[in-house]
Design an enzyme around this catalytic site. Sequence first.
Site, PDB file in Angstrom:
ATOM      1  N   TYR A   1      10.295  36.420 -25.193  1.00  0.00           N
ATOM      2  CA  TYR A   1      10.003  35.266 -25.643  1.00  0.00           C
ATOM      3  C   TYR A   1      11.101  34.255 -26.113  1.00  0.00           C
ATOM      4  CZ  TYR A   1       5.049  36.803 -25.770  1.00  0.00           C
ATOM      5  OH  TYR A   1       3.946  37.174 -25.256  1.00  0.00           O
TER       6      TYR A   1
ATOM      7  N   PRO B   1       0.063  28.918 -23.683  1.00  0.00           N
ATOM      8  CA  PRO B   1      -1.121  28.922 -23.158  1.00  0.00           C
ATOM      9  C   PRO B   1      -1.952  27.717 -23.830  1.00  0.00           C
ATOM     10  CG  PRO B   1      -0.897  31.113 -24.209  1.00  0.00           C
ATOM     11  CD  PRO B   1       0.323  30.091 -24.501  1.00  0.00           C
TER      12      PRO B   1
ATOM     13  N   ASP C   1     -14.813  43.393 -16.594  1.00  0.00           N
ATOM     14  CA  ASP C   1     -13.619  42.826 -16.449  1.00  0.00           C
ATOM     15  C   ASP C   1     -12.960  43.693 -14.960  1.00  0.00           C
ATOM     16  OD1 ASP C   1     -11.067  41.778 -17.707  1.00  0.00           O
ATOM     17  OD2 ASP C   1     -10.423  43.768 -17.291  1.00  0.00           O
TER      18      ASP C   1
ATOM     19  N   SER D   1      -3.187  41.439 -19.072  1.00  0.00           N
ATOM     20  CA  SER D   1      -2.645  41.810 -20.440  1.00  0.00           C
ATOM     21  C   SER D   1      -3.695  42.976 -20.987  1.00  0.00           C
ATOM     22  CB  SER D   1      -2.495  40.737 -21.121  1.00  0.00           C
ATOM     23  OG  SER D   1      -2.210  39.529 -20.810  1.00  0.00           O
TER      24      SER D   1
ATOM     25  N   SER E   1      -5.309  37.275 -17.424  1.00  0.00           N
ATOM     26  CA  SER E   1      -5.696  37.789 -18.552  1.00  0.00           C
ATOM     27  C   SER E   1      -6.959  37.269 -18.772  1.00  0.00           C
ATOM     28  CB  SER E   1      -4.874  37.343 -19.503  1.00  0.00           C
ATOM     29  OG  SER E   1      -4.890  37.704 -20.845  1.00  0.00           O
TER      30      SER E   1
HETATM   31  N1  COA Z   1     -21.540  49.501 -17.747  1.00  0.00           N
HETATM   32  C1  COA Z   1     -22.141  48.805 -18.539  1.00  0.00           C
HETATM   33  N2  COA Z   1     -21.553  47.845 -19.395  1.00  0.00           N
HETATM   34  C2  COA Z   1     -20.241  48.207 -19.541  1.00  0.00           C
HETATM   35  C3  COA Z   1     -19.580  48.990 -18.479  1.00  0.00           C
HETATM   36  C4  COA Z   1     -20.209  49.960 -17.987  1.00  0.00           C
HETATM   37  N3  COA Z   1     -19.737  50.815 -17.015  1.00  0.00           N
HETATM   38  N4  COA Z   1     -18.453  48.860 -18.984  1.00  0.00           N
HETATM   39  C5  COA Z   1     -18.030  48.111 -19.769  1.00  0.00           C
HETATM   40  N5  COA Z   1     -19.308  47.543 -20.147  1.00  0.00           N
HETATM   41  C6  COA Z   1     -19.561  46.423 -21.123  1.00  0.00           C
HETATM   42  C7  COA Z   1     -18.935  46.722 -22.535  1.00  0.00           C
HETATM   43  O1  COA Z   1     -19.464  47.419 -23.195  1.00  0.00           O
HETATM   44  C8  COA Z   1     -18.727  44.933 -22.983  1.00  0.00           C
HETATM   45  O2  COA Z   1     -19.870  44.763 -23.306  1.00  0.00           O
HETATM   46  P1  COA Z   1     -20.262  43.579 -24.462  1.00  0.00           P
HETATM   47  O3  COA Z   1     -20.253  42.252 -23.425  1.00  0.00           O
HETATM   48  O4  COA Z   1     -21.444  43.695 -24.996  1.00  0.00           O
HETATM   49  O5  COA Z   1     -18.950  43.244 -25.106  1.00  0.00           O
HETATM   50  C9  COA Z   1     -18.517  44.445 -21.776  1.00  0.00           C
HETATM   51  O6  COA Z   1     -19.065  44.994 -20.699  1.00  0.00           O
HETATM   52  C10 COA Z   1     -17.166  44.087 -21.532  1.00  0.00           C
HETATM   53  O7  COA Z   1     -16.380  45.431 -20.997  1.00  0.00           O
HETATM   54  P2  COA Z   1     -15.001  44.976 -20.028  1.00  0.00           P
HETATM   55  O8  COA Z   1     -15.480  44.338 -19.102  1.00  0.00           O
HETATM   56  O9  COA Z   1     -14.826  46.580 -19.545  1.00  0.00           O
HETATM   57  O10 COA Z   1     -13.891  44.827 -20.811  1.00  0.00           O
HETATM   58  P3  COA Z   1     -13.266  44.915 -22.129  1.00  0.00           P
HETATM   59  O11 COA Z   1     -14.163  43.999 -23.020  1.00  0.00           O
HETATM   60  O12 COA Z   1     -13.236  46.186 -22.596  1.00  0.00           O
HETATM   61  O13 COA Z   1     -11.770  44.127 -21.941  1.00  0.00           O
HETATM   62  C11 COA Z   1      -9.446  44.305 -21.826  1.00  0.00           C
HETATM   63  C12 COA Z   1     -11.111  44.810 -21.560  1.00  0.00           C
HETATM   64  C13 COA Z   1      -8.642  44.689 -20.719  1.00  0.00           C
HETATM   65  C14 COA Z   1      -9.594  42.767 -21.455  1.00  0.00           C
HETATM   66  C15 COA Z   1      -9.248  44.577 -23.199  1.00  0.00           C
HETATM   67  O14 COA Z   1      -9.426  46.062 -23.412  1.00  0.00           O
HETATM   68  C16 COA Z   1      -8.031  44.288 -23.801  1.00  0.00           C
HETATM   69  O15 COA Z   1      -7.146  44.952 -23.709  1.00  0.00           O
HETATM   70  N6  COA Z   1      -7.948  42.933 -24.144  1.00  0.00           N
HETATM   71  C17 COA Z   1      -6.970  42.269 -24.858  1.00  0.00           C
HETATM   72  C18 COA Z   1      -6.198  41.454 -23.949  1.00  0.00           C
HETATM   73  C19 COA Z   1      -4.855  40.914 -24.941  1.00  0.00           C
HETATM   74  O16 COA Z   1      -4.285  41.368 -25.976  1.00  0.00           O
HETATM   75  N7  COA Z   1      -4.411  39.721 -24.134  1.00  0.00           N
HETATM   76  C20 COA Z   1      -3.263  39.281 -24.798  1.00  0.00           C
HETATM   77  C21 COA Z   1      -2.376  38.977 -23.802  1.00  0.00           C
HETATM   78  S1  COA Z   1      -1.315  37.692 -24.572  1.00  0.00           S
END
Ligand code: COA
Length: 634
Positions: free
Chosen positions: A114, A127, A438, A462, A562
């Site tokens: 940054y 953003p 995701d 990310s 992201s």
């Molecule tokens: N079967 C059924 N449901 C599932 C599943 C599966 N195999 N895998 C995941 N799900 C569900 C989860 O339980 C969750 O349910 P919800 O909608 O009730 O919350 C949902 O699907 C979303 O999960 P998923 O899509 O796997 O993503 P995540 O929420 O774990 O997010 C990341 C993944 C990478 C975005 C997250 O771990 C992360 O790190 N986010 C931060 C990013 C960040 O900091 N960015 C800043 C950059 S500036």
Amino acid sequence: MTVLGFLARTMGKTGMVKPSSLVKPVALTRIPGRYLAHQESLPKLPVPPLKQTCDRYLAALEPIVDSEMLKHTQELVMVFQAQGGVGERLQKGLEHRARKTENWLSDWWLQTAYLDYRLPVVIHSSPGVVLPRLEFSDRQGQIRYAAKLIAGVLDFKSMIDNETLPVEYLGGKMLCMNQYYQVLSSCRIPGIKSDSVVNYALNKKRPPSHITVVHNYQFFVLDVYNSDGTPLTVDQLYIQLEKIWNSSLQTNKEPIGILTSNHRNSWGKAYANLIKDKTNKESVRAIQKSIFTVCLDAPMPRVSDEMYRTRAAVQMLHGGGSRWNSGNRWFDKTLQFIIGEDGTCGVIYEHAPAEGPPIVALIDHVVEYTKKSEMVRTPMVPLPMPQKLRFNITPEIKRDIEEAKQNMNIMVHDLDMKAIVFPHFGKNVPKSYKMSPDAFIQVGLQLAYYRTYKRCCATYESASLRMFKLGRTDTIRSATSDSANFVKAMDDPIKQNSEKVALLEKAVKAHRAYTDMAIRGQAIDRHLLGLKLQAIEDLSALPDIFMDTSYAVANHYNLSTSQVPAKTDCVMCFGPVVPDGYGVCYNPMEEHINFAVSAFNSCADTNAARMAQALEDALVDMKTLLDQTPKAKL
Ligand code: COA
């Protein structure tokens, strides 16, 4: 590119860390000081084993470099990690750093990703967030909404001040809450070679009690607390905002704020000159110290409903150019809420102090608050007129403004943006197939890119490192050998659907496994960066693996992506990180997905609308494939 240039370009674009199922808010009792106790209990960011990172690095290269390059890199990696070699020495240095600091990465990351980054923060770093369109289309509606929004932010701030913010959890683990304490009352300060970021509230006896409001390029200081320390009510705020509006009707003012959109070195120089004048210095300080900024924007050119989100996204990212609202900002300010007279609302934030999670959590809170809060007329003491900030514009400052205007207009023309609602399904469909939504979307992106370019590219997603004290982000490399196998098979007429489905499932699983590894501090990118920075500190020359073409290819993110989930039906947006790349941000809701895709017009090979369409087609085709393949065969 400079030694660290790639970093800045590849830094984590905002993603949200509040996957609602995984992040379970747990209400804290109101015990001041609890925040510290929580922070102290967090684990330290680990330094992954050297061999593990080297092996995973080679695996990550497989889908994106040719076999000759890969072979060469394998040889370099072998030398690097050999017993008693340079890798081991750097690893020891990193482990030592990890022992003696709270987080071996966070200061390096802030500085390199940054503060040393010299491209304008506009488009390249900050953003934007587009909120759902509001119903108003006049001054009264604009001011009323602004008053409610300010009250909502102050309500959220009271939780920060009292240290009563609910702690967030990810995968059952507590998250670091530090970033929430960095986003209010803070500002980036330009320098000639490097910037700094200052928080004016933390550990200060008299934290700021004002916000800044900007209308028609004119900045005002608005005190948002009564003398007894209570926040102004929505009603009081409305009256104060009306005073501001009425005393800034002239539109012929110099757009002083546009200076903050310039290349950081130029702005650093212009800044030193600007604040030589005492009045200017005091005015700039008032903006920097304010809790946040509210930008009351003039209406933008009308567009069709279909184009509305795209237009709103660019308004949030850059303000539309010097003729429109780009001068109605202080882009160094960490948090700026934008409220247009035509009902277009959103946020732009400066990325250095925090990732998206605290920003979007705050937005979710504020949006709910604005729905509840009504203006109740209460008897009240008259409040003083908000102070207008004065600037003395010398011919030199005027020249700097003109230069910034020109540069801004070039950037505006260069940004190619497409914000869409993917209406066919949301998280529901992948979930029904027991797949991570995701990962499903990321594999869809790989398919869209492959179909367009007939190759796979280095892809950044990310991942949160907030399970660790002062954690920021690492990279999920979405282009894997498994995703490559799937995207190549998907349109191959010789392949059976059952085989395609098996490859899709494998690709989705591989992505989810990478995610799990990344959020547990075992991904490769920050580790490699740490080894490289350690080499810069300890050695006279960079080890060969960092001078290798494969390393450059791996860090040239044609797809910078992201996930930014929010309860609000909003979408975050950001620019690409390489000249021939795309920025893709998405908010997966249960039954639809909001996407914002960006590219640069100056690159003949990219096109945001075409990529958005390719993405839509890819996701639909993947669902159709699953739907058409009988379950028994899955
Ligand atoms: N079967 C059924 N449901 C599932 C599943 C599966 N195999 N895998 C995941 N799900 C569900 C989860 O339980 C969750 O349910 P919800 O909608 O009730 O919350 C949902 O699907 C979303 O999960 P998923 O899509 O796997 O993503 P995540 O929420 O774990 O997010 C990341 C993944 C990478 C975005 C997250 O771990 C992360 O790190 N986010 C931060 C990013 C960040 O900091 N960015 C800043 C950059 S500036």
